[in-house]
Design a protein around this motif. Structure first.
Motif, PDB file in Angstrom:
ATOM      1  N   LEU A 153       0.840  -1.202   0.000  1.00  0.00           N
ATOM      2  CA  LEU A 153       0.000   0.000   0.000  1.00  0.00           C
ATOM      3  C   LEU A 153       0.879   1.256   0.000  1.00  0.00           C
ATOM      4  N   SER A 154       2.067   1.176   0.593  1.00  0.00           N
ATOM      5  CA  SER A 154       2.965   2.330   0.666  1.00  0.00           C
ATOM      6  C   SER A 154       3.388   2.829  -0.725  1.00  0.00           C
ATOM      7  N   PRO A 155       3.965   1.994  -1.609  1.00  0.00           N
ATOM      8  CA  PRO A 155       4.260   2.474  -2.954  1.00  0.00           C
ATOM      9  C   PRO A 155       3.003   2.777  -3.772  1.00  0.00           C
ATOM     10  N   HIS A 156       1.910   2.112  -3.468  1.00  0.00           N
ATOM     11  CA  HIS A 156       0.638   2.405  -4.143  1.00  0.00           C
ATOM     12  C   HIS A 156       0.240   3.859  -3.846  1.00  0.00           C
ATOM     13  N   ILE A 157       0.352   4.250  -2.575  1.00  0.00           N
ATOM     14  CA  ILE A 157       0.101   5.641  -2.177  1.00  0.00           C
ATOM     15  C   ILE A 157       1.090   6.568  -2.895  1.00  0.00           C
ATOM     16  N   ALA A 158       2.371   6.200  -2.895  1.00  0.00           N
ATOM     17  CA  ALA A 158       3.409   7.043  -3.505  1.00  0.00           C
ATOM     18  C   ALA A 158       3.123   7.279  -4.988  1.00  0.00           C
ATOM     19  N   LEU A 159       2.674   6.255  -5.688  1.00  0.00           N
ATOM     20  CA  LEU A 159       2.367   6.396  -7.113  1.00  0.00           C
ATOM     21  C   LEU A 159       1.217   7.375  -7.336  1.00  0.00           C
ATOM     22  N   ALA A 208      13.120   1.114  -1.228  1.00  0.00           N
ATOM     23  CA  ALA A 208      13.807   1.454  -2.479  1.00  0.00           C
ATOM     24  C   ALA A 208      12.791   1.901  -3.528  1.00  0.00           C
ATOM     25  N   ILE A 209      11.671   1.197  -3.605  1.00  0.00           N
ATOM     26  CA  ILE A 209      10.647   1.507  -4.606  1.00  0.00           C
ATOM     27  C   ILE A 209      10.088   2.915  -4.402  1.00  0.00           C
ATOM     28  N   VAL A 210       9.774   3.274  -3.159  1.00  0.00           N
ATOM     29  CA  VAL A 210       9.162   4.596  -2.942  1.00  0.00           C
ATOM     30  C   VAL A 210      10.155   5.725  -3.232  1.00  0.00           C
ATOM     31  N   GLN A 211      11.450   5.498  -3.001  1.00  0.00           N
ATOM     32  CA  GLN A 211      12.430   6.526  -3.341  1.00  0.00           C
ATOM     33  C   GLN A 211      12.561   6.665  -4.859  1.00  0.00           C
ATOM     34  N   TYR A 212      12.498   5.555  -5.562  1.00  0.00           N
ATOM     35  CA  TYR A 212      12.515   5.608  -7.028  1.00  0.00           C
ATOM     36  C   TYR A 212      11.325   6.433  -7.529  1.00  0.00           C
ATOM     37  N   ILE A 213      10.151   6.142  -6.993  1.00  0.00           N
ATOM     38  CA  ILE A 213       8.943   6.861  -7.410  1.00  0.00           C
ATOM     39  C   ILE A 213       9.101   8.358  -7.134  1.00  0.00           C
ATOM     40  N   ALA A 214       9.556   8.692  -5.928  1.00  0.00           N
ATOM     41  CA  ALA A 214       9.724  10.102  -5.555  1.00  0.00           C
ATOM     42  C   ALA A 214      10.692  10.818  -6.486  1.00  0.00           C
TER      43      ALA A 214
END
Length: 202
Positions: free
Chosen positions: A13-19, A69-75
């Motif tokens: 849900l965390s990267p889902h929110i970030a996207l 790592a995924i959420v930093q990539y998205i950011a």
């Protein structure tokens, strides 16, 4: 287009929110951790041999695993959104410190509580440790909107995701007023509501 493999309500849900916060085009593909079956009936282990989520596949075909790592990539795809401070800055290292704390001290602390094979007395040890960490965190949130101050970052989405879990494992965090206020602020964000609706959590 980016592809995010997720399991409803899990740490993905965390990267889902970030996207959603980033406004990037992406496809969200359910990969339930209970079945490891994709919507087309195929085996998720063939996509990610570790079988867990989140898993982000880029347009290039390259893939990233591990939420922090995924959420930093998205950011970093949308620096103007300020979802993470600039690489190389002290603030970026502070963000990474929060992502690591949430991942190792909180997220992993919940894992045994979801495992039916872990005895009740052992679970109580993990619950006590989680409460001590969350109580400290509650103090850190005093007088600020988000973990990094007044700006929402990807660490806040991760903390929100992990602090959705206490009710599921019988952990009472009702006494943590700053954390409760933080959770209400994050829950009100349109991107958070969009991600939760997409996962059937609202």
């Amino acid at each position: 287009m980016l592809k995010l493999y997720y399991s409803p309500g899990a740490c993905s849900l965390s990267p889902h929110i970030a996207l959603h916060e980033a406004g990037l085009a992406f496809e969200a593909i359910p990969a339930p951790t209970s079945t490891h079956r994709l919507p087309d009936g195929s085996d998720y282990y063939k996509v990610n041999p570790l079988g867990y989520v989140p898993y982000l596949v880029l347009d290039s075909g390259e893939a990233l695993r591990e939420g922090p790592a995924i959420v930093q990539y998205i950011a970093d795809q949308v620096p103007e959104k300020n979802l993470a401070p600039a690489n190389g800055s002290m603030a970026r290292y502070q963000l990474q410190s929060w992502l690591n704390f949430i991942g190792t001290e909180l997220h992993k602390g919940f894992s045994p509580l979801f495992n039916p094979a872990v005895p009740a007395d052992a679970k109580q040890v993990f619950k006590d440790r989680l409460i001590s960490r969350l109580t400290w965190l509650d103090g850190e949130l005093a007088g600020q909107q988000y973990l990094m101050g007044d700006t929402f970052t990807v660490a806040d989405g991760y903390l929100f995701t992990v602090t959705n879990w206490p009710a599921k494992v019988g952990l009472d965090i009702s006494g943590l007023a700053n954390l409760a206020a933080f959770r209400a602020r994050v829950a009100a964000r349109p991107a958070v509501q969009a991600a939760m609706k997409a996962e059937g959590l609202m």
